[in-house]
Design an enzyme around this catalytic site. Structure first.
Site, PDB file in Angstrom:
ATOM      1  CE  LYS A  29      -7.133  -3.846   8.088  1.00 29.92           C
ATOM      2  NZ  LYS A  29      -5.931  -3.175   7.538  1.00 29.92           N
ATOM      3  CB  CYS A  49      -0.937  -0.011   1.205  1.00 28.34           C
ATOM      4  SG  CYS A  49      -2.356   1.112   1.023  1.00 28.34           S
ATOM      5  CB  SER A  63      -5.242  -1.984  15.408  1.00 32.48           C
ATOM      6  OG  SER A  63      -6.056  -1.062  14.686  1.00 32.48           O
ATOM      7  NE  ARG A 102      -6.809   4.591   9.454  1.00 31.21           N
ATOM      8  CZ  ARG A 102      -8.070   4.845   9.126  1.00 31.21           C
ATOM      9  NH1 ARG A 102      -8.736   5.786   9.776  1.00 31.21           N
ATOM     10  NH2 ARG A 102      -8.656   4.167   8.158  1.00 31.21           N
ATOM     11  CB  CYS A 109      -1.942   4.624   3.538  1.00 28.48           C
ATOM     12  SG  CYS A 109      -1.790   3.040   4.394  1.00 28.48           S
ATOM     13  NE  ARG A 131      -6.595   5.669   4.609  1.00 26.50           N
ATOM     14  CZ  ARG A 131      -5.696   5.274   5.498  1.00 26.50           C
ATOM     15  NH1 ARG A 131      -5.959   4.248   6.288  1.00 26.50           N
ATOM     16  NH2 ARG A 131      -4.540   5.903   5.616  1.00 26.50           N
ATOM     17  CE  LYS A 168      -7.737  -1.539   4.518  1.00 26.49           C
ATOM     18  NZ  LYS A 168      -6.386  -1.121   4.088  1.00 26.49           N
TER      19      LYS A 168
END
Length: 324
Positions: free
Chosen positions: A248, A120, A274, A205, A122, A217, A195
């Site tokens: 996810k 990715c 997370s 993050r 990001c 997003r 996702k």
């Protein structure tokens, strides 16, 4: 006459009996452990919102991998925490980027471990989005070029599996074509096929330093209210050449895990994200729950729902508990 009924409790009478007929078993080899690697030196820095999870520098990586391997965990997924960020995320596809260095080091020291590269932009963009940005819009097709470059660079570093998490349309096709052209025809793609734009990602993050600097997003990640859309997304990735499918998050999306498992004849991965981890840790620290019992129940539910593998920050603890 006495009423006739089924005596289901006969198969629950002892621990041995219950184990004998247990339908779903967790194994350490079911887990994929996330690793956050930073470009600093001599760093093992705990993520404040994720107790027990650390940002690690390359010189501290081997000790972590030794523990992972000793517990019977067979796979890790690598995320980078770069020093430099720019508007095109160049650190993602640099051959000497932090993830590339980490992959090469792990494969040298632990060749038997399956190393997965998160693919990715990001973590590497100064705006925190998963693609190129122009006038506030996240560009799809232009981003695919850089994602393909990132995948090839990670494969060149020794990644066993490429795991693109960006949710751009056509990302699997673009990455598969690029890998094949560069001779990496045997490197599989573990697609973040489903996702959702989820509130469960907050602590990640913090760990990866990947919060968007503007907006959100939701224009490229999925609406959490949608089920049929998940199957459309997964179908596209299968047709484009995905080898493994990720759902996810997982805990609030067990129905989606089962739908994907029933629909497609590919391995399915649940990402125990997370926020799910942080909630359990916070409750355990306050004495509100029994952590071991809850975590094993939660992970078992993911496997029971259809996840063949589970990406989880609990991997090390769960592996220890299972061995007990």
């Amino acid at each position: 006459m006495e009423a006739s009924f089924q005596r289901h409790r006969r198969l629950r009478t002892t621990a041995g009996m219950r184990k004998l007929v247990r339908e779903t078993e967790l194994r350490a080899s079911d887990f994929i452990y996330p690793i956050f690697v930073t470009e600093e030196e001599n760093v093992k820095s705990e993520v404040p919102s994720m107790p027990g999870v650390y940002q690690l520098s390359l010189d501290r990586l081997k000790e972590e991998m030794e523990e992972v391997a000793s517990l019977g965990i067979q796979s890790v997924i690598v995320f980078g925490v770069p020093e430099h960020k720019d508007d095109v995320g160049s650190g993602a596809y640099h051959d000497h980027g932090i993830v590339q260095k980490a992959i090469a080091q792990i494969k040298q020291d632990f060749p038997e471990l399956v190393v997965i590269a998160d693919t990715c932009l990001c973590e590497y963009t100064d705006h925190g989005h998963c693609g190129l940005v122009e006038n506030g819009e996240i560009l799809n097709d232009e981003s695919l070029v850089l994602l393909a470059k990132t995948a090839v660079s990670q494969a060149r570093a020794g990644a066993d599996i490429i795991a693109p998490s960006n949710m751009m349309d056509g990302f699997v096709a673009a990455i598969r074509e690029a890998l094949d052209q560069e001779g990496f025809t045997n490197v599989p793609i573990m697609s973040y096929a489903v996702k959702y734009a989820s509130a469960f990602y907050g602590p990640f993050r913090d760990a990866a330093g990947s919060s968007p600097q503007f907006g959100d997003r939701k224009t490229y990640q999925m609406d959490y209210a949608n089920r049929r859309e998940a199957l459309r997304e997964a179908k596209s990735d299968v047709e484009e050449g995905a080898d493994v499918l990720i759902v996810k998050p997982t805990l609030s999306y067990l129905d989606i895990v089962r739908e994907v498992k029933n629909e497609f004849n590919l391995p399915v991965v649940g990402y125990n994200v997370s926020g799910e981890y942080a909630m359990v840790k916070a409750a355990a620290q306050n004495g509100w729950i029994e952590e071991k019992a809850l975590v094993l129940e939660m992970l078992t539910s993911m496997k029971r729902a259809g996840a063949d593998l589970i990406i989880t920050y609990f991997a090390k603890d769960a592996a220890k508990w299972i061995s007990e």
